[in-house]
Design an enzyme around this catalytic site. Structure first.
Site, PDB file in Angstrom:
ATOM      1  N   HIS A 100       0.831  -1.218   0.000  1.00  0.00           N
ATOM      2  CA  HIS A 100       0.000   0.000   0.000  1.00  0.00           C
ATOM      3  C   HIS A 100       0.858   1.258   0.000  1.00  0.00           C
ATOM      4  CE1 HIS A 100       1.057  -0.681   4.208  1.00  0.00           C
ATOM      5  NE2 HIS A 100       0.812   0.609   4.438  1.00  0.00           N
ATOM      6  N   ARG A 128       5.262   5.982  14.023  1.00  0.00           N
ATOM      7  CA  ARG A 128       5.145   6.552  12.672  1.00  0.00           C
ATOM      8  C   ARG A 128       4.526   7.942  12.700  1.00  0.00           C
ATOM      9  NH1 ARG A 128       1.498   3.874   8.074  1.00  0.00           N
ATOM     10  NH2 ARG A 128       0.197   5.699   8.398  1.00  0.00           N
ATOM     11  N   ASP A 148       0.408   4.865   2.027  1.00  0.00           N
ATOM     12  CA  ASP A 148      -0.372   5.197   3.223  1.00  0.00           C
ATOM     13  C   ASP A 148      -1.575   6.082   2.928  1.00  0.00           C
ATOM     14  OD1 ASP A 148       1.138   3.755   5.073  1.00  0.00           O
ATOM     15  OD2 ASP A 148       2.641   5.348   5.180  1.00  0.00           O
ATOM     16  N   HIS A 181       4.615   0.137   0.127  1.00  0.00           N
ATOM     17  CA  HIS A 181       5.437  -0.624   1.069  1.00  0.00           C
ATOM     18  C   HIS A 181       4.652  -1.785   1.664  1.00  0.00           C
ATOM     19  CE1 HIS A 181       3.506   2.581   3.409  1.00  0.00           C
ATOM     20  NE2 HIS A 181       3.558   1.772   4.446  1.00  0.00           N
TER      21      HIS A 181
HETATM   22  C1  SIN Z   1       3.230   0.653   7.693  1.00  0.00           C
HETATM   23  O1  SIN Z   1       3.423   1.853   7.885  1.00  0.00           O
HETATM   24  O2  SIN Z   1       2.478   0.243   6.827  1.00  0.00           O
HETATM   25  C2  SIN Z   1       3.947  -0.361   8.559  1.00  0.00           C
HETATM   26  C3  SIN Z   1       5.375  -0.481   8.181  1.00  0.00           C
HETATM   27  C4  SIN Z   1       6.132  -1.370   9.132  1.00  0.00           C
HETATM   28  O3  SIN Z   1       5.671  -1.624  10.242  1.00  0.00           O
HETATM   29  O4  SIN Z   1       7.200  -1.808   8.755  1.00  0.00           O
END
Ligand code: SIN
Length: 283
Positions: free
Chosen positions: A103, A274, A105, A259
Protein backbone atom coordinates in the site's frame (compact mmCIF):
# COMPACT_ATOMS: atom_id res chain seq x y z
CA UNK A 1 28.38 4.34 -5.49
CA UNK A 2 28.70 6.97 -2.75
CA UNK A 3 27.69 10.59 -3.05
CA UNK A 4 27.98 13.39 -0.53
CA UNK A 5 25.45 16.18 -0.28
CA UNK A 6 25.92 18.91 2.34
CA UNK A 7 27.93 16.63 4.62
CA UNK A 8 25.50 13.71 4.27
CA UNK A 9 26.86 10.48 2.80
CA UNK A 10 24.32 8.89 0.47
CA UNK A 11 24.72 5.13 0.09
CA UNK A 12 22.22 3.80 -2.47
CA UNK A 13 20.87 0.30 -1.83
CA UNK A 14 19.46 -0.08 -5.33
CA UNK A 15 19.89 2.09 -8.46
CA UNK A 16 16.42 3.67 -8.28
CA UNK A 17 14.97 3.01 -4.81
CA UNK A 18 16.41 3.16 -1.31
CA UNK A 19 19.47 4.90 0.10
CA UNK A 20 21.03 5.09 3.54
CA UNK A 21 21.92 8.63 4.62
CA UNK A 22 24.83 8.90 7.05
CA UNK A 23 26.18 11.93 8.91
CA UNK A 24 22.94 13.34 10.27
CA UNK A 25 21.57 13.33 13.82
CA UNK A 26 17.77 13.56 13.82
CA UNK A 27 17.73 14.54 17.51
CA UNK A 28 19.27 17.90 16.50
CA UNK A 29 17.51 20.63 14.51
CA UNK A 30 18.42 20.22 10.83
CA UNK A 31 20.00 23.07 8.89
CA UNK A 32 18.21 24.38 5.79
CA UNK A 33 20.91 22.74 3.66
CA UNK A 34 20.40 19.38 5.39
CA UNK A 35 16.63 19.57 4.84
CA UNK A 36 17.21 20.33 1.15
CA UNK A 37 19.66 17.42 0.87
CA UNK A 38 17.27 14.96 2.54
CA UNK A 39 14.43 16.15 0.28
CA UNK A 40 16.60 15.79 -2.82
CA UNK A 41 17.64 12.27 -1.77
CA UNK A 42 14.01 11.38 -1.03
CA UNK A 43 12.90 12.49 -4.49
CA UNK A 44 15.79 10.62 -6.10
CA UNK A 45 15.67 7.38 -4.03
CA UNK A 46 12.01 7.43 -2.86
CA UNK A 47 12.84 5.98 0.57
CA UNK A 48 15.80 7.02 2.70
CA UNK A 49 17.14 5.38 5.85
CA UNK A 50 18.99 6.67 8.90
CA UNK A 51 20.81 4.36 11.34
CA UNK A 52 21.55 4.59 15.08
CA UNK A 53 19.14 7.41 15.90
CA UNK A 54 17.85 8.11 19.42
CA UNK A 55 14.83 10.39 19.18
CA UNK A 56 11.83 11.28 21.30
CA UNK A 57 8.33 11.60 19.79
CA UNK A 58 8.79 15.40 19.86
CA UNK A 59 12.10 15.17 17.97
CA UNK A 60 10.52 12.85 15.39
CA UNK A 61 7.72 15.41 14.94
CA UNK A 62 10.22 18.29 14.69
CA UNK A 63 12.07 16.42 11.93
CA UNK A 64 8.80 15.67 10.09
CA UNK A 65 7.60 19.30 10.30
CA UNK A 66 10.63 20.40 8.27
CA UNK A 67 8.99 18.63 5.30
CA UNK A 68 5.36 19.66 5.82
CA UNK A 69 2.46 19.75 8.25
CA UNK A 70 1.66 16.60 10.23
CA UNK A 71 -1.15 14.38 8.95
CA UNK A 72 -2.81 12.63 11.90
CA UNK A 73 -3.80 9.03 11.16
CA UNK A 74 -7.59 8.68 11.62
CA UNK A 75 -7.54 4.90 11.96
CA UNK A 76 -4.85 3.65 14.34
CA UNK A 77 -3.99 4.46 17.94
CA UNK A 78 -1.10 6.66 19.00
CA UNK A 79 1.80 6.88 21.41
CA UNK A 80 0.35 7.94 24.81
CA UNK A 81 0.44 11.74 25.05
CA UNK A 82 1.34 12.15 21.35
CA UNK A 83 -1.77 11.98 19.14
CA UNK A 84 0.32 12.79 16.05
CA UNK A 85 2.59 9.75 16.51
CA UNK A 86 1.04 6.46 15.47
CA UNK A 87 1.99 3.43 17.58
CA UNK A 88 2.59 0.25 15.58
CA UNK A 89 3.21 -2.67 17.87
CA UNK A 90 3.21 -6.43 17.46
CA UNK A 91 3.41 -8.22 20.81
CA UNK A 92 4.91 -11.68 21.27
CA UNK A 93 1.47 -13.32 21.23
CA UNK A 94 0.01 -11.45 18.24
CA UNK A 95 -0.79 -13.34 15.04
CA UNK A 96 -1.05 -10.33 12.74
CA UNK A 97 0.77 -7.08 12.10
CA UNK A 98 -0.26 -3.87 10.37
CA UNK A 99 0.79 -3.10 6.79
CA UNK A 100 1.14 -6.69 5.56
CA UNK A 101 -0.47 -5.95 2.20
CA UNK A 102 1.24 -3.57 -0.25
CA UNK A 103 0.00 0.00 0.00
CA UNK A 104 0.71 3.70 -0.11
CA UNK A 105 -0.37 5.20 3.22
CA UNK A 106 -3.94 6.49 3.54
CA UNK A 107 -4.60 6.72 -0.20
CA UNK A 108 -8.30 6.54 0.73
CA UNK A 109 -7.98 10.21 1.78
CA UNK A 110 -8.80 12.99 -0.72
CA UNK A 111 -5.33 14.37 -0.03
CA UNK A 112 -3.09 11.41 0.87
CA UNK A 113 0.11 12.02 2.85
CA UNK A 114 3.30 13.00 1.03
CA UNK A 115 5.57 10.95 3.24
CA UNK A 116 5.83 8.76 6.32
CA UNK A 117 8.62 8.57 8.88
CA UNK A 118 8.95 5.30 10.79
CA UNK A 119 11.23 4.96 13.82
CA UNK A 120 12.16 1.50 15.13
CA UNK A 121 12.00 1.31 18.92
CA UNK A 122 12.19 -2.46 19.29
CA UNK A 123 12.75 -5.06 16.58
CA UNK A 124 12.95 -8.86 16.48
CA UNK A 125 16.39 -10.51 16.22
CA UNK A 126 15.48 -11.66 12.71
CA UNK A 127 12.54 -10.85 10.42
CA UNK A 128 10.18 -7.88 10.58
CA UNK A 129 11.77 -6.25 7.51
CA UNK A 130 9.87 -3.66 5.48
CA UNK A 131 9.90 -3.67 1.68
CA UNK A 132 9.23 -0.77 -0.68
CA UNK A 133 8.65 -0.76 -4.43
CA UNK A 134 9.38 1.94 -6.99
CA UNK A 135 6.13 3.14 -8.60
CA UNK A 136 7.93 5.29 -11.19
CA UNK A 137 9.91 2.29 -12.43
CA UNK A 138 6.68 0.24 -12.30
CA UNK A 139 5.03 2.74 -14.65
CA UNK A 140 8.04 3.15 -16.95
CA UNK A 141 8.36 -0.62 -17.49
CA UNK A 142 4.80 -0.99 -18.83
CA UNK A 143 4.11 -1.12 -22.58
CA UNK A 144 3.38 2.17 -24.35
CA UNK A 145 -0.14 0.90 -25.07
CA UNK A 146 -0.99 0.20 -21.43
CA UNK A 147 0.64 3.45 -20.30
CA UNK A 148 -1.63 5.37 -22.68
CA UNK A 149 -4.72 3.53 -21.39
CA UNK A 150 -3.84 4.16 -17.74
CA UNK A 151 -3.25 7.87 -18.31
CA UNK A 152 -6.97 8.22 -19.03
CA UNK A 153 -8.14 6.43 -15.88
CA UNK A 154 -8.99 7.36 -12.31
CA UNK A 155 -9.36 4.85 -9.49
CA UNK A 156 -11.54 4.65 -6.40
CA UNK A 157 -9.55 4.08 -3.19
CA UNK A 158 -11.21 3.11 0.09
CA UNK A 159 -10.40 1.50 3.43
CA UNK A 160 -13.23 -1.07 3.38
CA UNK A 161 -10.78 -4.02 3.41
CA UNK A 162 -8.68 -2.43 6.15
CA UNK A 163 -11.72 -2.06 8.44
CA UNK A 164 -12.96 -5.59 7.66
CA UNK A 165 -9.55 -7.03 8.54
CA UNK A 166 -9.35 -4.94 11.72
CA UNK A 167 -12.78 -6.19 12.86
CA UNK A 168 -11.96 -9.83 12.02
CA UNK A 169 -8.56 -9.73 13.75
CA UNK A 170 -9.53 -7.93 16.96
CA UNK A 171 -7.74 -9.71 19.81
CA UNK A 172 -4.92 -10.94 17.56
CA UNK A 173 -3.41 -7.48 16.85
CA UNK A 174 -2.10 -5.14 19.55
CA UNK A 175 -1.98 -2.00 17.37
CA UNK A 176 -5.21 -0.30 18.42
CA UNK A 177 -7.87 0.94 16.04
CA UNK A 178 -9.77 4.07 17.05
CA UNK A 179 -13.47 3.36 17.68
CA UNK A 180 -14.36 6.28 15.37
CA UNK A 181 -12.54 4.56 12.48
CA UNK A 182 -15.44 2.11 12.09
CA UNK A 183 -18.06 4.87 11.78
CA UNK A 184 -17.57 5.16 8.02
CA UNK A 185 -15.66 3.78 5.07
CA UNK A 186 -13.34 6.51 3.77
CA UNK A 187 -13.15 6.88 0.01
CA UNK A 188 -11.47 9.08 -2.60
CA UNK A 189 -10.85 9.10 -6.35
CA UNK A 190 -7.31 9.61 -7.69
CA UNK A 191 -5.56 9.41 -11.07
CA UNK A 192 -4.11 5.95 -11.76
CA UNK A 193 -0.89 7.66 -12.85
CA UNK A 194 0.16 10.68 -10.80
CA UNK A 195 2.93 13.12 -11.57
CA UNK A 196 5.36 13.42 -8.65
CA UNK A 197 5.38 17.05 -7.49
CA UNK A 198 9.10 16.98 -6.69
CA UNK A 199 10.67 15.00 -9.53
CA UNK A 200 8.03 15.55 -12.23
CA UNK A 201 8.08 11.78 -12.92
CA UNK A 202 4.93 9.72 -13.59
CA UNK A 203 4.14 7.15 -10.90
CA UNK A 204 1.60 4.37 -10.82
CA UNK A 205 -0.82 5.05 -7.95
CA UNK A 206 -2.84 1.91 -7.19
CA UNK A 207 -2.47 -0.57 -4.32
CA UNK A 208 -3.91 -3.89 -3.25
CA UNK A 209 -4.86 -2.54 0.17
CA UNK A 210 -6.82 0.52 -0.88
CA UNK A 211 -7.65 0.58 -4.62
CA UNK A 212 -11.18 -0.73 -5.05
CA UNK A 213 -11.92 -0.25 -8.76
CA UNK A 214 -11.37 2.05 -11.72
CA UNK A 215 -13.77 4.97 -11.73
CA UNK A 216 -16.82 4.06 -13.85
CA UNK A 217 -15.87 0.32 -13.84
CA UNK A 218 -17.28 -2.41 -11.58
CA UNK A 219 -14.97 -4.10 -9.07
CA UNK A 220 -15.21 -7.34 -11.10
CA UNK A 221 -14.24 -5.52 -14.30
CA UNK A 222 -11.39 -3.74 -12.54
CA UNK A 223 -9.78 -6.61 -10.64
CA UNK A 224 -8.00 -8.39 -13.53
CA UNK A 225 -6.17 -5.23 -14.61
CA UNK A 226 -5.59 -4.10 -11.02
CA UNK A 227 -4.10 -7.50 -10.15
CA UNK A 228 -1.79 -7.27 -13.15
CA UNK A 229 -0.63 -3.79 -12.05
CA UNK A 230 -0.12 -4.83 -8.41
CA UNK A 231 1.94 -7.89 -9.44
CA UNK A 232 3.91 -5.84 -11.96
CA UNK A 233 4.67 -3.08 -9.43
CA UNK A 234 6.13 -5.40 -6.80
CA UNK A 235 8.54 -7.27 -9.11
CA UNK A 236 11.79 -7.96 -7.27
CA UNK A 237 13.72 -5.55 -9.55
CA UNK A 238 11.45 -2.72 -8.33
CA UNK A 239 12.03 -3.41 -4.65
CA UNK A 240 14.29 -2.49 -1.78
CA UNK A 241 14.15 -4.45 1.48
CA UNK A 242 15.29 -2.90 4.75
CA UNK A 243 16.66 -4.79 7.74
CA UNK A 244 15.77 -2.78 10.82
CA UNK A 245 17.81 -2.25 13.95
CA UNK A 246 16.53 -0.44 17.04
CA UNK A 247 17.20 3.24 16.25
CA UNK A 248 16.72 2.92 12.48
CA UNK A 249 14.46 5.47 10.78
CA UNK A 250 12.87 5.17 7.33
CA UNK A 251 11.43 8.20 5.53
CA UNK A 252 9.45 7.21 2.46
CA UNK A 253 7.62 9.07 -0.25
CA UNK A 254 4.03 7.82 -0.54
CA UNK A 255 3.71 9.41 -4.01
CA UNK A 256 6.36 7.20 -5.61
CA UNK A 257 6.35 4.00 -3.52
CA UNK A 258 4.25 1.28 -1.97
CA UNK A 259 5.44 -0.62 1.07
CA UNK A 260 4.87 -3.95 2.82
CA UNK A 261 5.63 -4.99 6.40
CA UNK A 262 6.70 -8.65 6.58
CA UNK A 263 4.88 -10.63 9.28
CA UNK A 264 7.51 -13.34 9.79
CA UNK A 265 8.62 -12.88 13.43
CA UNK A 266 5.98 -14.56 15.58
CA UNK A 267 6.93 -14.77 19.23
CA UNK A 268 8.94 -11.53 19.15
CA UNK A 269 7.94 -7.97 19.98
CA UNK A 270 8.31 -5.14 17.44
CA UNK A 271 7.45 -1.50 18.24
CA UNK A 272 7.54 1.32 15.70
CA UNK A 273 6.51 5.00 15.87
CA UNK A 274 5.14 6.55 12.67
CA UNK A 275 4.63 10.20 11.80
CA UNK A 276 2.98 11.16 8.52
CA UNK A 277 3.55 14.38 6.55
CA UNK A 278 0.68 15.99 4.64
CA UNK A 279 0.66 15.96 0.85
CA UNK A 280 -1.15 17.77 -1.94
CA UNK A 281 -3.99 16.37 -4.13
CA UNK A 282 -2.62 13.80 -6.61
CA UNK A 283 -2.68 15.09 -10.20
C1 SIN B 1 3.23 0.65 7.69
O1 SIN B 1 3.42 1.85 7.88
O2 SIN B 1 2.48 0.24 6.83
C2 SIN B 1 3.95 -0.36 8.56
C3 SIN B 1 5.38 -0.48 8.18
C4 SIN B 1 6.13 -1.37 9.13
O3 SIN B 1 5.67 -1.62 10.24
O4 SIN B 1 7.20 -1.81 8.75
Amino acid sequence: MLQTLDGIDIRPLNPTIGAELHGIDLAQPLTTAQVAAVREALHRYKVVFFRDQDITPEQQLDFARRFGAIDVNPIFGHVPGHPEVMLLVKEEGDKFNIGEIWHSDMSFAPVPPMGSILYARQVPPAGGDTLWCDMNRAYETLSEGLKATLLGLNAVHNNRGQLERAAARAGDVSTTVQASAFAKVREAVHPVVRVHEGSGLPCLFVSETFTWCFEGWTREESLPLLRFLWDHAIKVENQVRFRWQAGSVAFWDNRSTMHYAANDYHGWRREMHRVTVKGTPPA
